[in-house]
Motif scaffolding. Structure first.
Motif: not given
Length: 859
Positions: A93, A143-146, A148, A171-172, A174
């Protein structure tokens, strides 16, 4: 006799207190060590048990399929069957990256080791992150976290069913909440990301293969019989798979056993040094009771005159020793308990996430073992003085014991035994040092430990013969100054060789162990550094995980300016191929100029690097069938994996020990087939190996927006140095206690000398010897006794440390030269000499206070 014994003890309370202090320190270490070991075991067990939540049964031992999970869930009285879906993925992020474990939300709250302290439990497409990860990536709820993860994608034009490639997916998600780890189940990784079972299963599924889990937790229905359900669950699983069905407590014991090796080793180590402290305390107690017997000579003789038997006097001294040992051991147990409780309070504040108890558990073993050890050591130490008390003649006072003579039958036996033990032990040490380097370290240790013990026992037995001679030589050197105090001290040290040798041995034991550990550590560190310099000539390597990811010049310059970094050099690299094997060997080809290599590479690795050469790692050369000095071709690979003629060059292979798994060429060579190569890795040379952890952390922070690997021997070297330094700190601390106890022994010996030479001291005072000179005599005597033990102990410890290191590391390091820790040995000698002088203060004052007329009047 009981009342008389108690009265004598009250009159000698000061000297008994000194001996009691020695035994109390030893028993305190034993008690504290046992309490600490019990605390570590309890903490580990509680952590393991709580990490399994409230599960009634745990299934492990073999991967579990969906069919296995369904079969177990269908067993009667199994209320919940929860497969543990866990893994390890990259979360990112705001340009920052964290590799973190994840675990699925349990099917029942009673099986959930994590708890959400902010926000709520995640749903599909959501996560709950640990507080440490939230702070590192700057995340908050909503917030958004990715994430892998990898998936297997079949090729569209693949002719075989297995044709395909692994493709990374991003992939994103929440952030639904912040998860806490109250049980410490994921303490080693600062917590775990909490996800749904569906997401966890999807991320773990590489292709079409079924996802299997390694562990499943079960909750039973109320009132269910645990053993009956366990048997039924075992029957529902495939018999040949090797599944294990255990209770939560049993599984915790299995996990503890798998991780308790270092704990048991530490406990054994500390108990070993506690035993040393008790042995030294025994020597001190023996000297103390010798002093008491000498002080009571006239009283004992009078008791014999009025009818006391030798047996009664012997029992009186033994009873006094029993009372002293019991009281001192109880004090030691109390002190050890307080030390352990204090350490627990500090640990609870430092690590609040660990399931630590509020108070230490004072089990019977913790009380009985130190108490028995202290009492037995005291009784054994008082045995010889008790016999001396029984031998007191009704009409004669005790005189100093005669020096052992080689002509006496008993002395000849002692000398022969000492020579046999010493020679036999030294032979075993030589064989151990040789065998450890040629065959097996375990065999070397199996021979070296008995060899060291035998030779050391031989030295202790023979000390009565060589310590007085050593003291005589040293005292002779001091006597040349024509100083009365030095002349008298030199003569006094050899008047009772038996007692002097025993006192010197008390200090010799502690110094030998300190010198042995210091020499072993210095030799091992030197051998380890030489081996790392030879096999891993680069301290740190920073490499981009994706070969297409370029390291920025500003980042490279910033790394070179970090504290602890001597020089940092960037390496341009490409993915290439070298001729060899079936179709050539694909690997990374990195470029480094000789001038830069000299600045960052240790050893002579770069001597062979030139414009027409390629340095090949030995393992890669063996795999590709490349011999040192052979001509080969390197370059870029085409679509079919073979060398591209227009993007290759001929070079001479030089096989050596290279860091990583890449080929190394000069920039000129790389430019022939890959002129556009970019910098994708960085080699770093440290100015201080101890700064490696801080440098690695700073490097990771600098490259936080890129996925890089940071590795190299500097981390291993720093870890090795920390282990050695920590072990030495423990050893020096524990043996410092043994040295303190030995000082009490030196003071007791000098006190006994004062008693025995009372008339002599009065005569010397009468003919002009001053009080200061009398005190100086005892000070020099104390320094000589302590110095002899320290010198012999330093020599023995150096020999043992070097032989032990060769026995252990000889098979993994080429040639282990002796490395003498001169600073440590010098410090030990200075402390020992100062301690000897300090121990003479009270006896010296006692001697100087006696009036010449009063002393002469007692005869």
């Amino acid at each position: 006799m009981l009342q008389l014994t108690l009265a004598q003890a009250r009159r000698s309370i000061g000297r008994l207190a000194a001996a009691g202090l020695a035994i109390a320190i030893g028993t305190a270490f034993v008690a504290a060590t046992l309490l600490a070991s019990d605390l570590m075991t309890r903490t580990a067990r509680d952590a393991m048990v709580t990490s399994l939540a409230q599960a009634d049964l745990v299934i492990t031992g073999a991967p579990l399929s969906d069919a296995d999970v369904a079969a177990v869930g269908a067993v009667p009285d199994v209320a919940v069957a929860d497969p543990q879906l866990e893994g390890f993925l990259q979360f990112s992020a705001a340009g920052r990256v964290a590799y973190q474990p994840y675990t699925a939300v349990a099917g029942d709250p009673r099986l959930q080791p994590l708890e959400v302290v902010e926000g709520r439990l995640p749903e599909d497409g959501e996560v709950a992150v640990p507080r440490a990860v939230a702070d590192r990536l700057g995340l908050a709820v909503d917030n958004t976290v990715e994430v892998t993860f990898s998936r297997w994608v079949p090729l569209a034009d693949g002719t075989d069913e297995g044709d395909g490639e692994i493709v990374e997916h991003v992939e994103a998600l929440r952030v639904a909440g912040v998860a806490d780890d109250p049980t410490g189940a994921f303490a080693a990784t600062d917590g775990a990301v909490l996800v749904t079972a569906g997401d966890a299963r999807r991320w773990a599924q590489l292709g079409d293969e079924e996802v299997r889990v390694d562990r499943m937790l079960l909750l039973l229905a109320p009132g269910a019989d645990l053993e009956e359900v366990r048997t039924a669950v075992g029957a529902a699983l495939p018999g040949e798979a090797g599944h294990q069905v255990r209770t939560r407590a049993e599984q915790a014991e299995v996990l503890i056993a798998a991780r308790s090796g270092q704990q048991d080793l530490l406990t054994a180590l500390v108990l070993g040094f506690a035993a040393v402290a008790l042995i030294v305390a025994g020597l001190v107690i023996a000297n103390t009771f010798s002093v008491l017997v000498a002080q009571r000579t006239r009283q004992l003789a009078l008791l014999r005159c009025v009818g006391a038997t030798a047996r009664q006097l012997r029992r009186s001294v033994s009873l006094e020793a029993l009372l002293l040992g019991t009281a001192a051991s109880l004090v030691g147990i109390a002190v050890g308990t307080l030390l352990a409780q204090g350490a627990l309070l500090v640990l609870r504040n430092a690590a609040p996430h660990l399931p630590l108890p509020e108070v230490v558990a004072l089990r019977p073993l913790v009380v009985v073992v130190p108490l028995l050890a202290g009492v037995l050591v005291t009784l054994v130490a008082a045995r010889t003085p008790a016999r001396a008390a029984a031998r007191v003649s009704p009409l004669a006072a005790m005189r100093p014991a005669d020096a052992p003579s080689v002509r006496a039958p008993g002395s000849r036996r002692r000398l022969r035994t000492a020579l046999v033990f010493t020679a036999g032990g030294l032979v075993l040490l030589v064989v151990a040092a040789t065998v450890g380097g040629a065959l097996s370290p375990l065999l070397g240790l199996a021979l070296g430990i008995p060899g060291g013990l035998l030779s050391f026992v031989g030295v202790l037995l023979g000390s009565v013969f060589f310590v007085p001679r050593l003291l005589g030589r040293a005292g002779g050197v001091l006597a040349r100054r024509d100083a009365p105090a030095a002349v008298l001290a030199a003569a006094n040290t050899v008047r009772n060789p038996q007692r002097t040798a025993v006192t010197s041995a008390a200090l010799m034991i502690g110094v030998t162990l300190v010198a042995m550990m210091s020499t072993g550590a210095a030799t091992a560190r030197n051998a380890f550094d030489r081996e790392l310099d030879r096999e891993f000539p680069v301290d740190l390597e920073v490499a981009a995980v994706d070969e297409q990811d370029v390291l920025a010049a500003s980042d490279l310059a910033a790394v070179g300016e970090l504290d602890g970094v001597d020089r940092a050099v960037g390496l341009r690299s490409v993915v290439g191929v070298i001729e060899g094997g079936h179709e050539g060997l694909h690997t990374t080809v990195a470029a480094l100029d000789p001038a830069d290599a000299t600045a960052v590479v240790r050893g002579g690795l770069v001597d062979e690097l030139g414009p027409d050469t390629v340095l090949v790692p030995a393992s890669m050369a063996e795999l590709a069938g490349i011999e040192d000095g052979a001509s080969t071709t390197i370059g870029l690979a085409g679509d079919d994996g073979s060398l591209v003629p227009d993007a290759s060059t001929s070079v001479v292979a030089r096989v050596g020990d290279l860091p990583g798994h890449q080929l190394l060429v000069t920039s000129e060579t790389l430019a022939r087939f890959a002129p556009d190569a970019e910098v994708t890795r960085l080699w770093v040379r440290l100015s201080d190996h101890g700064a490696a952890p801080a440098v690695v952390e700073a490097v990771q922070e600098r490259f936080s927006t890129q996925v890089v690997e940071v590795g190299g021997p500097a981390l291993e070297r720093a870890m090795f140095d920390r282990i050695i330094d920590g072990l030495l700190a423990v050893v020096v601390g524990l043996l410092g206690v043994a040295v303190v106890i030995a000082l009490v022994g030196v003071a007791n010996t000098l006190s006994l000398s004062v008693i025995e030479r009372r008339h002599e001291s009065a005569t010397l005072r009468a003919i002009g010897l001053t009080r200061r000179q009398l005190r100086s005599t005892l000070a020099i005597e104390g320094v000589l006794i302590a110095g002899s033990g320290a010198v012999v102990g330093a020599l023995l410890g150096t020999l043992y440390g070097w032989a032990g290191t060769r026995a252990v590391l000889g098979a993994v390091a080429d040639g282990i030269p002796l490395t003498v820790p001169w600073r440590d040995l010098g410090l030990v000698l200075v402390v020992a000499l100062g301690a000897g002088a300090l121990a003479s203060v009270l006896p010296g004052r006692a001697a100087a206070r006696t009036s010449p007329v009063a002393a002469l009047a007692t005869e």
